[in-house]
Motif scaffolding. Structure first.
Motif, PDB file in Angstrom:
ATOM      1  N   SER A  34       1.137  -1.014  -0.344  1.00  0.00           N
ATOM      2  CA  SER A  34       0.080   0.327  -0.011  1.00  0.00           C
ATOM      3  C   SER A  34       1.187   1.379   0.243  1.00  0.00           C
ATOM      4  CB  SER A  34      -0.860  -0.008   0.994  1.00  0.00           C
ATOM      5  OG  SER A  34      -0.146   0.422   2.547  1.00  0.00           O
ATOM      6  N   ALA A  35       0.145   2.107   0.030  1.00  0.00           N
ATOM      7  CA  ALA A  35       1.275   3.827  -0.227  1.00  0.00           C
ATOM      8  C   ALA A  35       2.042   3.760   1.312  1.00  0.00           C
ATOM      9  CB  ALA A  35       0.212   4.907   0.166  1.00  0.00           C
ATOM     10  N   PRO A  36       2.960   3.818   1.200  1.00  0.00           N
ATOM     11  CA  PRO A  36       3.626   4.474   2.195  1.00  0.00           C
ATOM     12  C   PRO A  36       3.628   5.393   3.411  1.00  0.00           C
ATOM     13  CG  PRO A  36       4.791   5.567   0.647  1.00  0.00           C
ATOM     14  CD  PRO A  36       3.410   5.267   0.015  1.00  0.00           C
ATOM     15  N   ILE A  37       2.474   5.190   4.178  1.00  0.00           N
ATOM     16  CA  ILE A  37       1.785   5.243   5.419  1.00  0.00           C
ATOM     17  C   ILE A  37       1.566   4.584   6.269  1.00  0.00           C
ATOM     18  CG2 ILE A  37       0.333   7.372   6.525  1.00  0.00           C
ATOM     19  CD1 ILE A  37       0.239   8.245   2.855  1.00  0.00           C
ATOM     20  N   LEU A  38       2.150   5.553   7.532  1.00  0.00           N
ATOM     21  CA  LEU A  38       1.994   4.055   8.524  1.00  0.00           C
ATOM     22  C   LEU A  38       0.804   3.380   9.574  1.00  0.00           C
ATOM     23  CD1 LEU A  38       5.631   4.809  10.300  1.00  0.00           C
ATOM     24  CD2 LEU A  38       5.476   2.860   8.701  1.00  0.00           C
ATOM     25  N   SER A  39       0.122   2.465   9.083  1.00  0.00           N
ATOM     26  CA  SER A  39      -0.821   2.246   9.910  1.00  0.00           C
ATOM     27  C   SER A  39      -1.007   1.391  10.516  1.00  0.00           C
ATOM     28  CB  SER A  39      -2.310   3.431   8.955  1.00  0.00           C
ATOM     29  OG  SER A  39      -2.237   2.424   7.776  1.00  0.00           O
ATOM     30  N   GLU A  40      -2.085   0.709  10.946  1.00  0.00           N
ATOM     31  CA  GLU A  40      -1.882  -0.104  11.671  1.00  0.00           C
ATOM     32  C   GLU A  40      -2.329  -1.357  10.791  1.00  0.00           C
ATOM     33  OE1 GLU A  40      -1.758  -1.124  14.755  1.00  0.00           O
ATOM     34  OE2 GLU A  40      -1.026   0.571  15.292  1.00  0.00           O
TER      35      GLU A  40
ATOM     36  N   LEU B 247       2.827  -4.517   4.138  1.00  0.00           N
ATOM     37  CA  LEU B 247       3.350  -4.539   3.094  1.00  0.00           C
ATOM     38  C   LEU B 247       3.505  -2.937   2.436  1.00  0.00           C
ATOM     39  CD1 LEU B 247       5.241  -6.124   1.440  1.00  0.00           C
ATOM     40  CD2 LEU B 247       3.610  -6.895   0.047  1.00  0.00           C
ATOM     41  N   TYR B 248       4.599  -1.838   2.465  1.00  0.00           N
ATOM     42  CA  TYR B 248       4.609  -0.323   1.833  1.00  0.00           C
ATOM     43  C   TYR B 248       5.472  -0.167   0.465  1.00  0.00           C
ATOM     44  CZ  TYR B 248       2.190   0.163   6.494  1.00  0.00           C
ATOM     45  OH  TYR B 248       1.921   0.574   7.861  1.00  0.00           O
ATOM     46  N   GLY B 249       5.273   0.454  -0.174  1.00  0.00           N
ATOM     47  CA  GLY B 249       5.242   0.219  -1.495  1.00  0.00           C
ATOM     48  C   GLY B 249       6.810   1.521  -1.231  1.00  0.00           C
ATOM     49  N   ASN B 250       7.444   1.323  -2.075  1.00  0.00           N
ATOM     50  CA  ASN B 250       9.518   1.497  -1.780  1.00  0.00           C
ATOM     51  C   ASN B 250       8.894   3.483  -1.498  1.00  0.00           C
ATOM     52  OD1 ASN B 250      11.926   2.564  -1.784  1.00  0.00           O
ATOM     53  ND2 ASN B 250      12.790   1.048  -2.976  1.00  0.00           N
ATOM     54  N   PRO B 251       9.258   3.855  -0.183  1.00  0.00           N
ATOM     55  CA  PRO B 251       8.986   5.155   0.297  1.00  0.00           C
ATOM     56  C   PRO B 251      10.496   6.298  -1.228  1.00  0.00           C
ATOM     57  CG  PRO B 251      10.123   4.135   2.438  1.00  0.00           C
ATOM     58  CD  PRO B 251       9.255   3.195   0.749  1.00  0.00           C
TER      59      PRO B 251
END
Lengths: 117, 174
Positions: free
Chosen positions: A57-63, A67-71
Motif C-alpha cells: 500500500s502507499a507508504p503511510i504507516l497505519s495499523e 507491506l508498503y511501497g518503496n518510499p
C-alpha cells in the motif's frame, strides 16, 4: 496484472521516445520545451513504477498493513518534479528572451537571421 | 498507462499542445496514484499540471500562439528515435518485473526507512520523514536549484525589458 511484467518499462520508453522525437525534430522552441517535459514525466513514471511492490500500500504507516511501497523513489521524484518546473521556467524565460532578440521562436528562422546579420 | 500514450500521440497536432501537456501531466498523476505514490501525485497535479501550464501559457502570450507549418517530414530523427527505443527495450529485458518485491531497488535502505522512521522521526507518512529528515540535504539542494532558477529568470526577463526600452529610445532619437 494481465500484462507481461516488463510492460511498464515499455510504456515509459514509448513516452520517452515521443518526447525525444519532439525535442529533436520540431523547430519551435516552446514545443521543444513541451517535449522535454514529456521526457521528464516519463522518467518520473519509470521511478514510480520501480517503487511499486505488488500487494503493497502507499507508504503511510497505519495499523494492520504489513507491506508498503518503496518510499525512496517517491522522495526523489518529489524533488525532481519541483526542480523540473524550476528549470522549465528558466527555459521558457530563455525562449521569451530569444523572441525579444530575434522576433521568432522557430529554429530555422533564428539561424537565417543569425547568418544574415 | 495506455491512455497517457494516446494523449501523447495527439500532442503533435496544434498549439493546443500546452493544454494537452497539462492533461498529460494530470494523467501521469493518476498513474502515480495507481502505483501507490500519493504524495508524488499531489505534487505532480499541483506543481506539474498547474504551475507549469500557467508558465507555458504566459510564455505563449509573450511569444506566438501559432506554430509554423513544417513542410518536410524529417526521416532522420524518426529513425534515430526508433533506434534508441529499440536499444532501451533490449536493455529492459534484464530488469526485474513490475511489482516484484525482491527487486534490488527494494533492498538497501528502503526497508529500514519503512521499519524505523515511525519511531525515529515521527510522522506516519514515510515519504515526509525521508524527505525532511533522512535526505534533508537533498531538499536543501532542491531549494538552491529553485533559487538559482528564479534568479536566472529574473535576470533574463529584466534585461529583456531594459533591452526593449533601449531600442525604443534609439528609435525615437533617429
Amino acid at each position: 496484472m494481465t500484462f507481461p511484467g516488463l510492460f511498464n518499462y515499455w510504456v515509459v520508453i514509448a513516452l520517452m521516445m515521443v518526447g525525444f522525437y519532439v525535442v529533436i525534430a520540431q523547430g519551435n522552441l516552446i514545443k521543444k520545451v513541451v517535449g522535454l517535459n514529456i521526457f521528464q514525466v516519463s522518467v518520473f513514471v519509470f521511478y514510480i513504477s520501480i517503487s511499486k511492490v505488488k500487494g503493497g500500500s502507499a507508504p503511510i504507516l497505519s495499523e494492520g498493513i504489513a507491506l508498503y511501497g518503496n518510499p525512496l523513489p517517491h522522495v526523489l521524484i518529489l524533488t525532481a518534479i519541483v526542480v523540473g518546473v524550476a528549470t522549465m521556467a528558466l527555459a521558457l524565460a530563455l525562449v521569451v528572451r530569444i523572441q525579444d532578440a530575434y522576433g521568432t521562436v522557430e529554429e530555422d528562422e533564428i539561424r537565417e537571421r543569425e547568418e544574415a546579420s | 498507462m495506455a491512455v497517457t500514450a494516446v494523449a501523447l500521440a495527439w500532442l503533435r497536432n496544434l498549439f493546443a499542445v500546452v493544454m494537452l501537456s497539462g492533461i498529460f501531466t494530470l494523467t501521469a498523476a493518476v498513474v502515480y496514484v495507481v502505483m501507490d505514490a500519493v504524495d508524488v501525485a499531489f505534487t505532480e497535479a499541483a506543481v506539474g499540471a498547474g504551475i507549469a501550464t500557467v508558465l507555458m501559457l504566459g510564455s505563449l502570450v509573450l511569444t506566438t500562439a501559432e506554430e509554423k507549418v513544417q513542410p518536410r517530414r524529417a526521416f532522420g530523427p524518426l529513425a534515430m528515435v526508433v533506434l534508441t527505443g529499440a536499444v532501451l527495450v533490449y536493455g529492459t529485458l534484464d530488469m526485474p518485473f513490475y511489482g516484484d518485491p525482491s527487486a534490488p531497488a527494494h533492498g538497501h535502505v528502503a526497508p529500514r526507512y519503512i521499519r524505523d522512521s515511525g519511531r525515529e522521526v515521527g510522522p506516519p507518512n514515510i515519504v515526509t520523514s525521508v524527505l525532511a529528515s533522512y535526505r534533508g540535504y537533498d531538499t536543501l539542494g532542491e531549494v538552491f536549484v529553485i533559487f538559482t532558477a528564479a534568479a536566472g529568470v529574473i535576470v533574463l526577463m529584466g534585461r529583456g525589458r531594459r533591452y526593449r526600452g533601449r531600442e525604443r529610445r534609439d528609435a525615437e532619437r533617429s
